[in-house]
Design a protein around this motif. Structure first.
Motif, mmCIF file in Angstrom:
data_model
loop_
_atom_site.group_PDB
_atom_site.id
_atom_site.type_symbol
_atom_site.label_atom_id
_atom_site.label_comp_id
_atom_site.label_asym_id
_atom_site.label_seq_id
_atom_site.Cartn_x
_atom_site.Cartn_y
_atom_site.Cartn_z
ATOM 1 N N ALA A 245 1.008 -1.111 0.023
ATOM 2 C CA ALA A 245 0.008 0.136 -0.022
ATOM 3 C C ALA A 245 0.948 1.213 -0.087
ATOM 4 O O ALA A 245 1.773 1.341 0.798
ATOM 5 C CB ALA A 245 -0.953 0.020 1.154
ATOM 6 N N GLN A 250 4.170 6.351 3.776
ATOM 7 C CA GLN A 250 4.726 4.978 3.204
ATOM 8 C C GLN A 250 5.952 5.037 2.472
ATOM 9 O O GLN A 250 6.401 5.838 1.922
ATOM 10 C CB GLN A 250 3.546 4.598 2.349
ATOM 11 N N CYS A 260 5.950 -6.510 4.342
ATOM 12 C CA CYS A 260 5.267 -5.835 5.165
ATOM 13 C C CYS A 260 5.717 -6.227 6.696
ATOM 14 O O CYS A 260 5.879 -7.419 7.168
ATOM 15 C CB CYS A 260 3.784 -6.328 5.187
ATOM 16 N N ASP A 263 0.566 -4.888 9.874
ATOM 17 C CA ASP A 263 -0.694 -4.015 9.431
ATOM 18 C C ASP A 263 -1.680 -4.098 10.474
ATOM 19 O O ASP A 263 -1.326 -4.157 11.662
ATOM 20 C CB ASP A 263 -1.105 -4.735 8.348
ATOM 21 N N TYR A 292 1.321 -1.323 6.617
ATOM 22 C CA TYR A 292 0.155 -0.822 6.274
ATOM 23 C C TYR A 292 -1.059 -0.522 7.277
ATOM 24 O O TYR A 292 -1.499 -1.631 7.855
ATOM 25 C CB TYR A 292 -0.401 -2.012 5.318
ATOM 26 N N TYR A 295 -5.400 -2.502 6.847
ATOM 27 C CA TYR A 295 -4.868 -3.621 5.987
ATOM 28 C C TYR A 295 -5.056 -4.928 6.689
ATOM 29 O O TYR A 295 -4.735 -4.894 7.735
ATOM 30 C CB TYR A 295 -3.639 -3.280 5.320
#
Length: 348
Positions: A245, A250, A260, A263, A292, A295
């Protein structure tokens, strides 16, 4: 060292995004993937939810790996056939009405008939509605204009359209000469294309995987439970391959693979994350670590379901997720490279 051909992967992604598959109505796209794997002589089975599991036996059959990507997409469902002959929508998946305003769509009836339409504000015409630009984009104000001569609910129903019929959005896929790919539903059909091309290379080059490896093509991820079942007791590691994302704050971009860290479900397995980073560094894979905030993935769904697994999440960086999505060939390539080495690596 050769990696799967990125041009072929992108061609496959374009084919995938053009197959309508809102969560709850995914049989056509699952059948397409099933056909690709059948041609590769990879054994598959469907689970009761309609997802597809492909398995490649590995050197070690006592410990397994699972990778997942999902073919279900955002979409809508007919909530009401209005007296005007237009349709009220209910959304499938997490997105906002403004992201589909003006979009061409397809309504599929229970009998399989398909009709074209456009998603519009009721108050679209600026020559009629003074508040056309200020009215809220919500369920009450947005509707589908069907491309048929219908002016009443009875005329709509005569076409076979009824409450509960699925609505899919035109992906408007374009592959540009400078490497950009823009389309709806790159989440997560970009990852599905990547996995299918990796499976093709493994089969065609007779690559022996260190562990029996399952590939789950899930079909309910956008509504939260695509990959939370059918995980063998032998499965040690579970890696979701899904979009990275992008946005303010970010680090994910359209040119690297996103790994990742955390999240909305919490941190991903630290050991697996470090393993993925080490593989990227050793093999000159360009990557970004990221969080994220809003998410969840098939891997986090599997953890919530109580599976005792090591879980992780990687994927290509996607701009404007759940709306007007875009990525770049570079991100497809870097994600492919990382997964190629991960499939042949030792467990953490």
């Amino acid at each position: 060292m050769s990696y799967p051909n990125a041009d072929k992967t992108i061609e496959l992604i374009k084919e995938l995004v053009e197959i309508p598959s809102p969560s709850g109505n995914t049989d056509e796209v699952i059948s397409f993937v099933e056909g690709v794997l059948r041609d590769l002589q990879v054994g598959t089975k469907r689970n009761r939810k309609g997802g597809l599991i492909a398995t490649i036996p590995g050197k070690d059959s006592d410990q397994h790996r699972m990778l997942t990507a999902h073919v279900d997409t955002l979409g809508a469902i007919v909530k009401e056939v209005k007296a005007s002959g237009r349709l009220k929508l209910d959304l499938i998946g997490g997105f906002k009405y403004n992201s589909i305003e003006g979009e061409y769509c397809q309504i599929e009836t229970t009998a399989g008939e398909k009709y074209s339409g456009t998603i519009l504000m009721h108050q679209t015409s600026v020559h009629v509605y003074k508040n056309a630009g200020k009215a809220e984009r919500n369920q009450d104000n947005m509707e589908i204009r069907i491309d048929e001569k219908v002016h009443s609910a009875d005329e709509v129903r005569a076409l076979g359209i009824e409450v509960g019929d699925f609505v899919s959005f035109n992906p408007r896929a374009e592959v540009l000469a400078n490497g950009y790919i823009k389309s709806r539903h790159l989440d997560d059909k970009a990852s599905v294309g990547i996995l299918l091309q990796l499976i093709k290379q493994v089969k065609e080059e007779s690559v022996e995987l260190p562990y029996t490896t399952h590939f789950l093509i899930s079909n309910n991820e956008e509504i939260g439970y695509g990959g939370n079942s059918n995980i063998t007791p032998e499965t040690v590691e579970y890696l979701a391959v899904d979009m990275g994302a992008m946005g303010d704050g970010q680090s994910t971009d359209e040119y690297t693979v996103s790994i990742c860290v955390k999240d909305a479900s919490g941190p991903y397995h630290y050991g697996l994350r470090k393993h993925l980073v080490q593989l990227a560094r050793e093999n000159e894979v360009n990557y970004k670590l990221d969080i994220y905030p809003y998410y969840g993935s098939d891997a986090s769904a599997a953890i919530r379901a109580g599976h005792d697994i090591v879980h992780g999440l990687v994927g290509p960086g996607i701009d404007s997720s759940h709306a007007f999505e875009r990525t770049h060939r570079s991100s497809i390539e870097e994600t492919t490279k990382l997964l190629y080495h991960y499939l042949q690596s030792e467990l953490v």
